[in-house]
Design an enzyme around this catalytic site. Sequence first.
Site, PDB file in Angstrom:
ATOM      1  N   ASP A   1       0.863  -1.181   0.000  1.00 40.11           N
ATOM      2  CA  ASP A   1       0.000   0.000   0.000  1.00 40.11           C
ATOM      3  C   ASP A   1       0.900   1.232   0.000  1.00 40.11           C
ATOM      4  OD1 ASP A   1      -2.285  -1.540   0.093  1.00 40.11           O
ATOM      5  OD2 ASP A   1      -2.424  -1.486   2.275  1.00 40.11           O
TER       6      ASP A   1
ATOM      7  N   ASP B   1     -13.667  -4.166  -2.161  1.00 40.94           N
ATOM      8  CA  ASP B   1     -13.587  -4.066  -0.704  1.00 40.94           C
ATOM      9  C   ASP B   1     -15.003  -4.207  -0.154  1.00 40.94           C
ATOM     10  OD1 ASP B   1     -10.889  -3.451  -1.037  1.00 40.94           O
ATOM     11  OD2 ASP B   1     -11.248  -1.291  -0.992  1.00 40.94           O
TER      12      ASP B   1
END
Length: 251
Positions: A11, A130
């Site tokens: 990330d 997600d």
Amino acid sequence: MLTKRIIPCLDIKNGRTVKGVNFIDLRDAGDPVELAQRYAREGADELVFLDISATEEERKTLADLVKRVAEKVNIPFTVGGGISSVDDVSKLLYNGADKISINSSAVKNPDLINQLVAKFGSQCIVVAIDAKKVNGTWKVHLVGGKVPTDIDLFEWAKEVELRGAGEILFTSMDHDGTKNGFANEALASLSDILNIPIIASGGAGEMIHFADTFTKGKADAALAASVFHFKEIEISDLKKYLVEQNIPMRI
């Protein structure tokens, strides 16, 4: 039987690798290019780079980072974050990315999936989803998990497949960073309705969690971050363990 894949996820925020719990409380985890090189040496099958603030800040994924990674790493890597057009994808692939991942932009404009598949082919289009359980039902969330929707996880995943995406990256927000294991029940349900590969994300903490997501969750690949970044699990050791569990791996 196809080999299963181990995929470290990096990330990216402000050019650095970060990691949080349940999508918040971020801490620095190192230089992304150095980490990518380390993972390639250790036997990772692929890498995923997600510019986690790109969508929120309405800016583009850093193409120069992609170029730097491509120059140093010899395994396939996927890039996501702030990608919303054919031009965005063209730039990233030109700079060396093997696949791109779209998430919020696909939900807001589902035709984007069709456009990208038509232009670049299914093999390099990953749709990330997600989701978290809301009143017992899995619901899709956007913008790094910050924006809830009423969209059902399984209905959206099926639409993504029908529109031509080559792969789905499913992250359980409830499991992300908790190190308590992957959302195997939801993963198995996805596997039952889809014919494209599914990457499991969110919850890796121990080697057995990877074995479980490949067997109970029927995942095709397992993605993790902090357990690799902070050397809690070495990829080479993990692969040896999985082979001992009769899970097919590329060693």
